[in-house]
Design a protein around this motif. Structure first.
Motif, PDB file in Angstrom:
ATOM      1  N   LEU A  29      -4.386   5.538   7.621  1.00 50.24           N
ATOM      2  CA  LEU A  29      -4.061   4.450   6.687  1.00 50.24           C
ATOM      3  C   LEU A  29      -5.149   3.335   6.642  1.00 50.24           C
ATOM      4  CD1 LEU A  29      -1.619   3.754   4.713  1.00 50.24           C
ATOM      5  CD2 LEU A  29      -0.630   3.033   6.596  1.00 50.24           C
ATOM      6  N   PHE A  30      -5.473   2.844   7.771  1.00 45.98           N
ATOM      7  CA  PHE A  30      -6.286   1.649   7.864  1.00 45.98           C
ATOM      8  C   PHE A  30      -7.661   2.080   8.135  1.00 45.98           C
ATOM      9  CE2 PHE A  30      -2.144   0.207   9.298  1.00 45.98           C
ATOM     10  CZ  PHE A  30      -1.703  -0.720   8.197  1.00 45.98           C
ATOM     11  N   MET A  49       2.823   7.246   0.878  1.00 47.58           N
ATOM     12  CA  MET A  49       2.287   5.866   1.036  1.00 47.58           C
ATOM     13  C   MET A  49       3.620   5.009   1.558  1.00 47.58           C
ATOM     14  SD  MET A  49      -0.811   5.114   0.774  1.00 47.58           S
ATOM     15  CE  MET A  49      -0.580   3.401   0.718  1.00 47.58           C
ATOM     16  N   GLN A  50       4.735   5.253   0.910  1.00 47.84           N
ATOM     17  CA  GLN A  50       5.862   4.415   1.361  1.00 47.84           C
ATOM     18  C   GLN A  50       6.302   4.897   2.997  1.00 47.84           C
ATOM     19  OE1 GLN A  50       8.873   4.126  -1.670  1.00 47.84           O
ATOM     20  NE2 GLN A  50      10.493   4.017  -0.249  1.00 47.84           N
ATOM     21  N   THR A 100       4.563   6.491   5.371  1.00 44.53           N
ATOM     22  CA  THR A 100       3.480   6.251   6.171  1.00 44.53           C
ATOM     23  C   THR A 100       3.430   4.741   6.623  1.00 44.53           C
ATOM     24  OG1 THR A 100       2.430   8.167   5.512  1.00 44.53           O
ATOM     25  CG2 THR A 100       1.074   6.710   6.849  1.00 44.53           C
ATOM     26  N   SER A 101       3.228   4.257   5.520  1.00 47.82           N
ATOM     27  CA  SER A 101       3.289   2.516   5.860  1.00 47.82           C
ATOM     28  C   SER A 101       4.424   1.967   6.703  1.00 47.82           C
ATOM     29  CB  SER A 101       2.852   1.804   4.718  1.00 47.82           C
ATOM     30  OG  SER A 101       4.081   2.062   3.655  1.00 47.82           O
ATOM     31  N   GLY A 112       7.664  -1.598   4.674  1.00 46.19           N
ATOM     32  CA  GLY A 112       6.441  -0.662   4.244  1.00 46.19           C
ATOM     33  C   GLY A 112       6.303  -0.865   2.920  1.00 46.19           C
ATOM     34  N   MET A 113       5.100  -0.350   2.462  1.00 42.98           N
ATOM     35  CA  MET A 113       4.542  -0.176   1.177  1.00 42.98           C
ATOM     36  C   MET A 113       5.436   0.484   0.193  1.00 42.98           C
ATOM     37  SD  MET A 113       0.553   0.078   1.534  1.00 42.98           S
ATOM     38  CE  MET A 113      -0.381  -0.913   2.766  1.00 42.98           C
TER      39      MET A 113
END
Length: 428
Positions: free
Chosen positions: A114-115, A147-148, A150-151, A212-213
């Motif tokens: 992710l980063f 994305m939601q 995982t973040s 999260g995102m």
């Protein structure tokens, strides 16, 4: 005038007694219009069907299960859980547009990437090559869920070890000192946040959205038109009506050629009736038949499929002008046709081109821009746009004037050329 009325009456009686022609020109367009209307969305209250997506779930981690749950909860998707072999087989057979395979360990690997952006896990998407549009839609929805989830996982206390790992990798990397300092500061702040949540044993309460995102907006969808609500049946009835009434005009022209080849035309002209009267009677009877068919089809559309006509005057005007154009088109076929067989093939081909470019099968706004410009010289384009204008677009009589004028202009041109050719042949 008496002879003209008698000839028109004769043509109308002959047509109404031909049950096969009535079925072809009235029942068939209604059936096809109903099919195409349902295909393109149906009535305004009809809900859009969900996209069937196959899901091969090999990742049984918490993140993997949350991604699957998010996909299942999406209102636009219908998720079918399958094995890898079943998913591939269904896509190959055309029974499924898209299938997604989430591999084992995907949730953890996605968090690690992710980063850092390295060692990204790979999702396998199987898709039918004829359904590439569906692939793009599913990719967007899948990105949102991944994305939601995982973040949110990375922001939780469970993401601490992963952040430590990324800090170690950053220090050992060949990145510039400035990049290391900035990214390191972010990761250290993230680690403090994770440690604080772990110390407080913070767990999301029931119904609480985890940190999260997520998509940072919602949409308010509002369909705008000047008249009734959009109804796909209105356009499909216009398109199929134009198509089959044009075929009726072709049949009228072929009928004149058949009468000429059998000698009936010569006997008719031997009577005390002028050629202009005979031709005018054919045009008027053909136009009346076409007008009646179009009105009958839209009456069925109104009663069964809830199509609304915003301007009755505008509708009748467009239907009348289009009917005159169709009758003149049939007369033109008869004037230049050598034999019924040869004329039929050319006329059917020309009609199909007119229908296709007019937007009867596929709405003209889906055409490339240059095709949309080119079709402005096609009479059927104006007819279909005119019917759209007086039904679901609700533009009233003002929206019908230009299509009426264009249809009337084509009727005058077709009819004038046809009469000139008939008179020339008679003198010869």
């Amino acid at each position: 005038m008496t002879a003209l009325i008698a000839l028109v009456r004769k043509d109308l009686i002959l047509y109404l007694n031909d049950k096969r022609a009535l079925m072809l020109h009235l029942l068939m367009p209604i059936i096809l219009a109903a099919f195409f209307g349902s295909l393109f969305g149906g009535a305004a209250e009809t809900r859009t069907s969900k996209i069937e997506v196959g899901l091969v779930m090999l990742d049984q981690s918490d993140n993997g299960k949350k991604i699957a749950a998010g996909l299942k909860a999406d209102d636009s998707l219908k998720i079918l859980e399958l094995t890898d072999a079943e998913a591939q087989a269904r896509v190959r057979e055309g029974k499924l547009a898209v299938a997604v395979m989430i591999p084992q360990g995907f949730g953890e690997q996605a968090g690690n990437a992710l980063f850092g952006g390295r060692d990204k896990p790979r999702l396998a998407l199987y898709y039918d090559p004829s359904q590439s549009t569906m692939l793009a839609m599913v990719k967007g929805l899948l990105t949102q869920q991944v994305m939601q989830v995982t973040s949110a996982a990375m922001m939780s206390s469970a993401g601490g070890p992963n952040t430590e790992k990324q800090l170690a990798e950053l220090r050992a990397s060949n990145a510039s000192a400035n990049d290391k300092a900035q990214v390191g500061e972010f990761l250290v702040s993230l680690k403090k946040f994770q440690d604080q949540r772990a110390a407080n044993a913070a767990q999301p309460a029931a119904g609480e959205v985890p940190v999260g995102m997520s998509v940072p907006y919602t949409t308010q969808d509002q369909a705008l038109s000047s008249g009734p609500k959009y109804n796909a049946y209105a356009h499909s009835f216009a398109g199929m009506g134009v198509q089959f009434i044009l075929f009726m005009g072709v049949d009228m022209g072929i009928g004149i050629l058949l009468a000429r080849s059998l000698g009936i035309w010569n006997r008719l002209l031997a009577a005390p009736v002028s050629l202009t009267t005979v031709l005018a009677a054919r045009v008027l009877s053909g136009a009346l038949i076409a007008l009646g068919l179009m009105c009958a089809m839209f009456l069925c559309a109104m009663l069964i499929f809830k199509v609304e006509i915003g301007s009755v005057v505008g509708f009748v005007g467009i239907a009348l002008c289009f009917s005159l154009m169709t009758a003149a088109f049939g007369l033109l076929i008869a004037a230049f046709g050598k034999t019924p067989e040869a004329a039929r093939g050319i006329a059917v081909f020309a009609t199909l081109i007119l229908v296709m470019l007019g937007g009867a099968w596929v709405p003209s706004f889906l055409f490339p821009e240059w095709v949309q410009t080119a079709t402005l010289v096609v009479p059927t384009r104006w007819a279909i746009d005119g019917f759209d204008a007086v039904t679901w677009r609700g533009l009233g009589l003002a929206g019908a004037l230009a299509p009426m004028a264009v249809q009337a202009g084509f009727a005058l041109v077709f009819g004038g050329v046809a009469i000139w050719k008939f008179q020339r042949d008679q003198r010869a």
